[in-house]
Design a protein around this motif. Structure first.
Motif, short mmCIF file in Angstrom:
data_model
loop_
_atom_site.label_atom_id
_atom_site.label_comp_id
_atom_site.label_asym_id
_atom_site.label_seq_id
_atom_site.Cartn_x
_atom_site.Cartn_y
_atom_site.Cartn_z
N ARG A 141 1.78 14.85 3.75
CA ARG A 141 0.59 15.69 3.72
C ARG A 141 -0.69 14.86 3.74
NH1 ARG A 141 4.05 18.92 0.53
NH2 ARG A 141 3.49 17.75 -1.36
N ARG A 142 -0.69 13.78 3.01
CA ARG A 142 -1.85 12.89 3.03
C ARG A 142 -2.07 12.32 4.43
NH1 ARG A 142 -0.78 8.62 -1.57
NH2 ARG A 142 -2.75 7.78 -0.72
N ALA A 143 -0.98 12.01 5.10
CA ALA A 143 -1.10 11.47 6.45
C ALA A 143 -1.62 12.53 7.40
CB ALA A 143 0.25 10.96 6.93
N ILE A 144 -1.15 13.79 7.28
CA ILE A 144 -1.64 14.87 8.15
C ILE A 144 -3.13 15.09 7.94
CG2 ILE A 144 -1.48 17.34 8.58
CD1 ILE A 144 1.52 17.11 8.03
N LEU A 196 1.62 8.89 12.25
CA LEU A 196 2.11 9.60 11.07
C LEU A 196 3.11 8.75 10.30
CD1 LEU A 196 2.12 12.24 9.46
CD2 LEU A 196 3.97 13.05 10.94
N ALA A 197 4.01 8.08 11.03
CA ALA A 197 5.00 7.23 10.37
C ALA A 197 4.32 6.04 9.68
CB ALA A 197 6.02 6.74 11.39
N ILE A 198 3.29 5.48 10.31
CA ILE A 198 2.58 4.34 9.72
C ILE A 198 1.90 4.77 8.41
CG2 ILE A 198 0.69 2.73 10.06
CD1 ILE A 198 1.34 2.77 13.05
N ILE A 199 1.23 5.91 8.44
CA ILE A 199 0.50 6.35 7.24
C ILE A 199 1.48 6.71 6.13
CG2 ILE A 199 -1.06 8.12 6.34
CD1 ILE A 199 -2.38 8.17 9.08
N ILE A 200 2.57 7.39 6.49
CA ILE A 200 3.55 7.74 5.45
C ILE A 200 4.15 6.48 4.84
CG2 ILE A 200 5.80 8.81 5.09
CD1 ILE A 200 5.01 10.97 7.06
N ARG A 201 4.45 5.51 5.70
CA ARG A 201 5.01 4.26 5.18
C ARG A 201 4.04 3.59 4.21
NH1 ARG A 201 6.32 0.16 9.73
NH2 ARG A 201 7.99 1.65 10.12
#
Length: 448
Positions: A141-144, A196-201
């Motif tokens: 959610r933070r990444a979105i 999105l994958a980068i931010i979630i990571r």
């Protein structure tokens, strides 16, 4: 003695096949693939054994535990709003739903393995999954909230936005610059990774590290939104329209090709029909010429046959005429010869017999020659013209003529009686007619 040996052998075998394996298995324990064995000694030192392999353990002196080193797959269903801005930099978020799956596993370092064994794996498996879902969903959610709608679909194809929107977005991203730009330990930032994958990571790296876990990858399955659905429908409509246009063009081209093919076929058929008609005309002409030639040949053959037949008939008539002429000539010659011979014989007979023989024959033939003499005298049409008073006068000439006629008839009758003549004419009653020879009378006239 023998029994002692037997018992000794049994004890040795028992020790070899039972006690020794049990002792070895107590000191050396199997570590299966996909597991990690942690062995702690009384001194507090911990040894880590990664399977497949063996772990060294001493009963009563060591304590061991096994954790899984397999990757954990976590399904995520995240719904939140994006960081989209309008042309003036005013927030215009778009509600999106992201369906993804994240893969995490135990860290590679011994410290992270010990942390996972103490903080994560002691919990029940269901609680472990719930912890990971909550942690990754919050990071998602933070990444979105930090990404725009188009960046969620494709960062490389995201449309350009206005300068005001870029400034507002940069101010919002500055609050999380450390989160985005600082790579997590053991997880290098790759330029080709999905934003999105980068931010979630980056967002969940610290929490996962606290649990002794590491973030491996994020697989985005579906990104759903009304805008995306509208764009999808628009794209589908455009694609359908393009497909219809292409299909129409292809249909038109196919129809044109079919018409062209039909036109070519029609031309070929017309040429074929013309060729057939021309060939039929030539064949008819040839047949007519053939029939004409056959007719001419038949006429020629008929004429040749008629000519040959006429020639054959003419030749036959000629041969028959020649044969008849020869026969008639032979007959006439024979009759003439016979007549001459008969006359000669009669003359000889008369000369030899004299007047007595002649008178005898006259008396003998009187019944037969009397009618002939009468007919001869009647046909003679004797006319006596006295020319003067000479000796004898008309009576003597008449008497001489009559005598001549009688002699001629008598000679002919003699010839007929002797059978010298053949083919003499017969009367209507079938009796043989005695020809009366022509007698030259005085004055140049004959009796015929």
């Amino acid at each position: 003695m023998d029994s002692n040996l037997i018992w000794t052998a049994i004890i040795v075998l028992f020790a070899v096949f039972v006690l020794i394996p049990m002792t070895v298995s107590a000191f050396l324990r199997n570590v299966e693939a996909g597991t990690i064995r942690l062995v702690s000694w009384l001194t507090g030192r911990t040894f880590i054994y990664r399977g497949p392999g063996k772990s060294k353990e001493v009963p009563l002196f060591t304590t061991g535990t096994t954790i899984s080193s397999k990757a954990i797959n976590v399904d995520l269903d995240i719904t939140d709003q994006t960081a989209d801005l309008d042309e003036n930099g005013v927030p215009q978020p778009i509600k999106v739903r992201v369906l993804a799956s994240a893969i995490v596993s135990v860290g590679d370092s011994d410290a992270m393995i010990k942390t996972a064994a103490n903080r994560f794996f002691p919990k029940p498996q269901e609680e472990q999954i719930n912890i990971l879902i909550d942690l990754l969903s919050s990071s998602g959610r933070r990444a979105i909230n930090l990404l725009t709608h188009d960046q969620l679909f494709s960062a490389k194809t995201a449309p350009r936005i206005s300068a005001a929107a870029q400034t507002a977005l940069a101010e919002r991203e500055s609050q999380h610059v450390a989160l985005v730009q600082t790579p997590a330990p053991g997880s290098p930032l790759e330029e080709d990774d999905d934003p999105l994958a980068i931010i979630i990571r980056k967002a969940c790296s610290r929490e996962l590290t606290d649990l002794g876990l590491s973030f491996n990858s994020l697989n985005i399955k579906v990104v759903q939104s009304e805008v995306a659905e509208a764009r999808r429908r628009q794209s589908a409509a455009e694609a359908q329209a393009n497909s219809d246009i292409v299909a129409a063009q292809q249909a038109r081209r196919a129809k044109d090709a079919a018409l062209e093919a039909e036109r070519n076929i029609s031309d070929k058929q017309r040429e074929l029909e013309q060729t057939r008609a021309a060939n039929a005309a030539l064949i008819a002409q040839a047949e007519a010429k053939k029939q004409e030639a056959l007719a001419t040949q038949r006429i020629a053959e008929l004429e040749a046959t008629q000519i040959a037949q006429a020639r054959a008939d003419a030749e036959k008539v000629r041969i028959e005429a020649e044969a008849a002429a020869r026969a008639e000539a032979i007959r006439i010659t024979t009759v003439a010869q016979a007549t001459a011979e008969s006359i000669r014989k009669v003359n000889e007979a008369i000369q030899q017999g004299g007047e007595a023989y002649f008178r005898y024959r006259q008396i003998e033939m009187l019944p037969e020659i009397a009618p002939a003499i009468a007919e001869a005298l009647s046909n003679a049409r004797l006319v006596t013209i006295s020319a003067g008073g000479g000796e004898g006068g008309a009576p003597d000439a008449t008497a001489g003529n009559i005598t001549s006629v009688i002699q001629t008839v008598l000679a002919a009758q003699l010839v007929s009686r002797t059978g010298i003549l053949d083919g003499e004419p017969q009367g209507s009653d079938g009796a043989r007619r005695i020809p009366v020879p022509a007698v030259t009378l005085p004055g140049g006239r004959t009796n015929g």
